[in-house]
Design an enzyme around this catalytic site. Sequence first.
Site, PDB file in Angstrom:
ATOM      1  CG  LEU A 147      -1.724   1.261   1.484  1.00 46.19           C
ATOM      2  CD1 LEU A 147      -2.632   1.591   0.299  1.00 46.19           C
ATOM      3  CD2 LEU A 147      -2.577   1.100   2.759  1.00 46.19           C
ATOM      4  CB  ILE A 148       2.613   3.179  -2.312  1.00 44.15           C
ATOM      5  CG1 ILE A 148       3.360   4.515  -2.455  1.00 44.15           C
ATOM      6  CG2 ILE A 148       1.970   2.785  -3.621  1.00 44.15           C
ATOM      7  CD1 ILE A 148       4.642   4.408  -3.245  1.00 44.15           C
ATOM      8  N   GLY A 169      -0.261   8.450  -1.759  1.00 43.73           N
ATOM      9  CA  GLY A 169       0.148   9.530  -2.670  1.00 43.73           C
ATOM     10  C   GLY A 169       0.742   8.992  -3.948  1.00 43.73           C
ATOM     11  CB  SER A 225      -2.255  10.944  -7.782  1.00 45.88           C
ATOM     12  OG  SER A 225      -1.707  11.966  -6.966  1.00 45.88           O
ATOM     13  CB  SER A 226       1.810  13.167  -9.286  1.00 46.30           C
ATOM     14  OG  SER A 226       2.115  13.809  -8.065  1.00 46.30           O
ATOM     15  N   GLY A 227       4.497  11.944  -9.226  1.00 39.57           N
ATOM     16  CA  GLY A 227       5.842  11.977  -8.648  1.00 39.57           C
ATOM     17  C   GLY A 227       6.357  10.628  -8.149  1.00 39.57           C
ATOM     18  N   GLY A 267       5.476   8.681  -5.706  1.00 42.17           N
ATOM     19  CA  GLY A 267       4.487   7.631  -5.415  1.00 42.17           C
ATOM     20  C   GLY A 267       4.055   6.912  -6.672  1.00 42.17           C
ATOM     21  CE1 TYR A 296       8.210  18.504   2.315  1.00 36.51           C
ATOM     22  CE2 TYR A 296      10.534  19.097   2.336  1.00 36.51           C
ATOM     23  CZ  TYR A 296       9.520  18.250   1.941  1.00 36.51           C
ATOM     24  OH  TYR A 296       9.816  17.126   1.190  1.00 36.51           O
TER      25      TYR A 296
END
Length: 272
Positions: A8-9, A11, A13-15, A17, A145
Amino acid sequence: MSNQRVVLITGASSGVGQSTAQLLAARGFTVFGTSRNPAVVQRVAGVEMLSLDVTSDASVRACVDDVVGRAGSIDVLINNAGHELAGALEELSLDEARSQFETNFFGVIRMVSAVLPLMRRQKRGHIVNVGSLSGLSAIPFLGIYSASKFALEGYTEALRHELKPFNIRVSLTEAGFLHTPMMNHRQVGATSIAEYAPWRERAFSAIRAAEEKGPGADAVAEAIVNIVSSPHPRLRYLIGSQAKLVANLRRFLPAGMFEQGVRRTFALDGNR
Ligand SMILES: NC(=O)c1ccc[n+]([C@@H]2O[C@H](COP(=O)([O-])OP(=O)(O)OC[C@H]3O[C@@H](n4cnc5c(N)ncnc54)[C@H](OP(=O)(O)O)[C@@H]3O)[C@@H](O)[C@H]2O)c1
């Protein structure tokens, strides 16, 4: 180790991940990726996309239950979801800081707490937290951040000790600046204090230039696939030449020299 393991990963949807999910699926892992809006995400072969907002207890519970319902187990959890809040620390509100931590830090805790009862019952598992070089050396004007990634360092280190008796491994990635979609949707604090502008803008330009030159998401994806395939995964993995160099400089240079290097890197020493 069998490649039929269930991953299970967050995020995906992009980059990082998305690249990691794609590579894991190509290597034969059973992969569940997530997005807050999976319906609009470009499909990746072999990756089942689920809905997940890591800032919501209910969403995390539903996502983990969904994976267990479909696949029967979760062998690997990769906590990758994250976003970036930029601005001088004085410019950022407490609510903005909380929201940054809600995703980058408390989101990880929510996910880990949701999968641990299952992983302890299974007597196996691997949790990979996607940290950052900014968790070892703070980035000016990305201070909250960086703080969220420093927090992740401490949490992950303690978690590894506590989970060792249960045969659950814990690892952390530390990449430097990457060329990913994150560079185009960084959140900037709502308040701006004019006095910071010259240094803020120079730092933002230096960050942008480092991201332009940085490795793409595939470099981290390959590292993560190696980490989850390793029979004896370590705690920390520096990814890319920049991260390795900065970590070594931090370790071996006198503190004052290292600090000067950071100020030079982000062009902070001019008056205006
Ligand atoms: N880019 C860098 O320079 C860099 C360097 C070192 C480490 N990292 C770390 O690498 C990870 C991935 O970054 P990236 O560069 O690949 O960024 P990205 O392309 O912007 O991807 C971020 C992912 O996080 C998801 N996400 C954001 N907020 C979320 C939330 N509340 N709940 C669930 N998912 C959420 C997004 O999904 P949706 O929007 O579809 O929900 C997206 O899939 C982050 O943890 C980041 O801190 C990045």
